[in-house]
Design an enzyme around this catalytic site. Sequence first.
Site, PDB file in Angstrom:
ATOM      1  N   GLY B  99       0.850  -1.188   0.000  1.00 48.11           N
ATOM      2  CA  GLY B  99       0.000   0.000   0.000  1.00 48.11           C
ATOM      3  C   GLY B  99       0.877   1.226   0.000  1.00 48.11           C
ATOM      4  O   GLY B  99       2.054   1.148   0.353  1.00 48.11           O
ATOM      5  N   HIS B 100       0.302   2.358  -0.400  1.00 46.35           N
ATOM      6  CA  HIS B 100       1.076   3.605  -0.457  1.00 46.35           C
ATOM      7  C   HIS B 100       1.459   4.056   0.958  1.00 46.35           C
ATOM      8  O   HIS B 100       0.926   3.531   1.937  1.00 46.35           O
ATOM      9  CB  HIS B 100       0.258   4.685  -1.172  1.00 46.35           C
ATOM     10  CG  HIS B 100      -1.071   4.941  -0.527  1.00 46.35           C
ATOM     11  ND1 HIS B 100      -1.230   5.830   0.513  1.00 46.35           N
ATOM     12  CD2 HIS B 100      -2.301   4.403  -0.752  1.00 46.35           C
ATOM     13  CE1 HIS B 100      -2.500   5.828   0.886  1.00 46.35           C
ATOM     14  NE2 HIS B 100      -3.171   4.975   0.133  1.00 46.35           N
ATOM     15  N   SER B 103      -1.185   4.327   3.962  1.00 47.60           N
ATOM     16  CA  SER B 103      -2.365   3.516   3.652  1.00 47.60           C
ATOM     17  C   SER B 103      -2.842   2.722   4.864  1.00 47.60           C
ATOM     18  O   SER B 103      -3.904   2.114   4.830  1.00 47.60           O
ATOM     19  CB  SER B 103      -2.065   2.561   2.502  1.00 47.60           C
ATOM     20  OG  SER B 103      -1.044   1.659   2.872  1.00 47.60           O
ATOM     21  N   LYS B 105      -0.787   0.373   6.533  1.00 46.71           N
ATOM     22  CA  LYS B 105      -0.199  -0.952   6.690  1.00 46.71           C
ATOM     23  C   LYS B 105       0.692  -1.076   7.931  1.00 46.71           C
ATOM     24  O   LYS B 105       0.636  -2.093   8.612  1.00 46.71           O
ATOM     25  CB  LYS B 105       0.536  -1.397   5.419  1.00 46.71           C
ATOM     26  CG  LYS B 105       1.457  -0.399   4.799  1.00 46.71           C
ATOM     27  CD  LYS B 105       1.901  -0.863   3.435  1.00 46.71           C
ATOM     28  CE  LYS B 105       3.195  -0.174   3.027  1.00 46.71           C
ATOM     29  NZ  LYS B 105       3.217   1.296   3.191  1.00 46.71           N
ATOM     30  N   SER B 106       1.421  -0.021   8.266  1.00 51.35           N
ATOM     31  CA  SER B 106       2.237  -0.092   9.479  1.00 51.35           C
ATOM     32  C   SER B 106       1.371  -0.044  10.740  1.00 51.35           C
ATOM     33  O   SER B 106       1.695  -0.671  11.748  1.00 51.35           O
ATOM     34  CB  SER B 106       3.253   1.049   9.522  1.00 51.35           C
ATOM     35  OG  SER B 106       4.231   0.814   8.553  1.00 51.35           O
ATOM     36  N   GLU B 225       8.544  -3.211   6.582  1.00 52.65           N
ATOM     37  CA  GLU B 225       9.475  -2.583   5.637  1.00 52.65           C
ATOM     38  C   GLU B 225      10.927  -2.859   6.021  1.00 52.65           C
ATOM     39  O   GLU B 225      11.772  -1.965   5.981  1.00 52.65           O
ATOM     40  CB  GLU B 225       9.220  -1.082   5.556  1.00 52.65           C
ATOM     41  CG  GLU B 225       7.824  -0.806   5.036  1.00 52.65           C
ATOM     42  CD  GLU B 225       7.623   0.648   4.692  1.00 52.65           C
ATOM     43  OE1 GLU B 225       8.602   1.276   4.268  1.00 52.65           O
ATOM     44  OE2 GLU B 225       6.504   1.137   4.847  1.00 52.65           O
TER      45      GLU B 225
END
Lengths: 289, 338
Positions: B99-100, B103, B105-106, B225
């Site tokens: 996802g950008h 978005s 995700k983290s 990441e």
Amino acid sequence: MDISLQQVEYRYQANTPFETLAIQDVSIDFPSGQYYAIIGHTGSGKSTVLQHLNAILRPTKGIVQIGDRTVTNEKKQKNLKEIRRRVGIVFQFPEHQLFEETVEKDICFGPMNFGVSEEKAKELARKTIKQVGLPEEILSKSPFDLSGGQMRRVAIAGVLAMEPDVLVLDEPTAGLDPRGRREIMEMFYRLHKERNLSTILVTHSMEDAARYADKIVIMHQGRVYKEGTAEEIFASPEGLIELGLDVPEVVRFQQKVEKTFGKKLSKICLTLDELTDEIKELLRGGDRK
Amino acid sequence: MRFAKIPDDFFPWLKYDGSLRQIGIIQLKLVLMREKIFIHTGQFCAAANEAPSGREDKPMKEPVVKIENISFKYDEQEGYALKDLSLQVYDGEWLAIVGHNGSGKSTLAKLMNGLQYPLEGTIEICGIRLNKETVWETRKLVGMVFQSPDNQFVGTTVQDDVAFGLENNGVPRGEMVKRVIASLEKVHMEKFLDQEPHHLSGGQKQRVAIAGVLALQPKIIILDEATSMLDPRGREEVLETIRELKGTNQLTVISITHDLEEAAKADRIIVMNRGRLYKEGTPEEIFQMDEELVELGLDIPFSVKISKKLREKGIPLDKFYLSEEELVAQLWTSHSSK
């Protein structure tokens, strides 16, 4: 402003038991208005080279020529302010260096530090915030309320506000998503053209180097391994791969095709269009047999 | 809940020698400890030696993470970081969440490890409902590796760093030494036991961070990441390590990434957009989305891009290929069959 490194050597903690040789015999010319990319592994010496470009480091041997200033190991340098203004460095994760209450104050900090009046600095802030693609309203916000991508743009605006002639970029897109990466790289390219800057990009990305740079310098173990245009550099990708460096995706794919088909394409392709045309030609060649 | 025994040599630096420098070191260590306990696995309080039973021999496809209708908002922000999100993660799979920036995700990763709690909805880890009471229990099951190689290195040497989580757990010394070596072997860093962090590359540091997580024998490993600050070689090292581990350890891998080449190698991909689950599928299914992904701020793998371009130029291909090798093989086949 031209910058040139002539047989530069740098040792960290020279004359101590911890002395380490970081770069040696490095000669590179960065002529005014050119876009250079410096590529290499972590530890290849690219960050050390970068720190010579505005005299953060003084070479332990050799000469660094920055405009009309000559920096050598011989004498202590004075009045480096002008050099620091004219060579703007965007460090990795520059948003970590934001600290003021508002975006405007943060951008004004650099120019005012170099003696620009507050009024003029604010004008520069308005100008540069637009250049990095952000709306003027953002100037009154706290930098810490912005998203990561916006913070990075603000930090970049802070460097641009010093109106440098040379822009040095150290992995400027690290941590951004693909769109953010593309936008930031396009922005630098536009600034490079519009403001007639010299741009020096330190990167791991072969794609970016191939796409934007006039010249590419490959560093390896503290030395310049190769220097040339993208075509020259990627004409023999095998050497780069041996060093454990990436080559652009297009070049990598071309290699796989050549290996499988057992013959060379007629040229080194650097764009998707060139490569697919060549592959089409190759497949058509099969017809004639 | 009961307190684990603190080993005798747990606070060796408290043999104070009267120097200011030592005070500095103690302060630094305490700060780092607090961070690490919080982030890493945080099992100061939980019992160390009783493994939660009954989760060893469940069949595949059993969800190890079950998320139902969660929403989350940060105090200082107006919009929701996550909105009405449901998903399941299955035992032994490699799930990529893409996802950008921004978005969500983290945030999702933080919620799965109990660093934040959802405002609405529920999260279950291996059948345990995650809340403030069970967080220490569930953190044993979920290990996390973060983005920056430097911010998560706590020990002064490689082996100290891996031992850190075990010390916090009160694992007996003999067992600790065994586990440190074994986990470092798994990430191929056993030759670096006494190396200091500044002598390691980014990829090596991240592998040590992975070993630190493995030593605690989690069921699930979340990579937030974890490769994005590494150079290409470092990235490949870390991914190769994860691939090997997944093969041998029955580990479930959740990898949060923008790297589409990395996601292409996962078993399943979830695409996040503005705090919501946008799409879920196999890499083949997701990368057929093509330009839609670009509009979401993402990208498509190179092999898909070139498949598309070749098709546009009139070269017949039956699909968009996800691997370059496959595509080249296909080109060769169609060439030689002419």
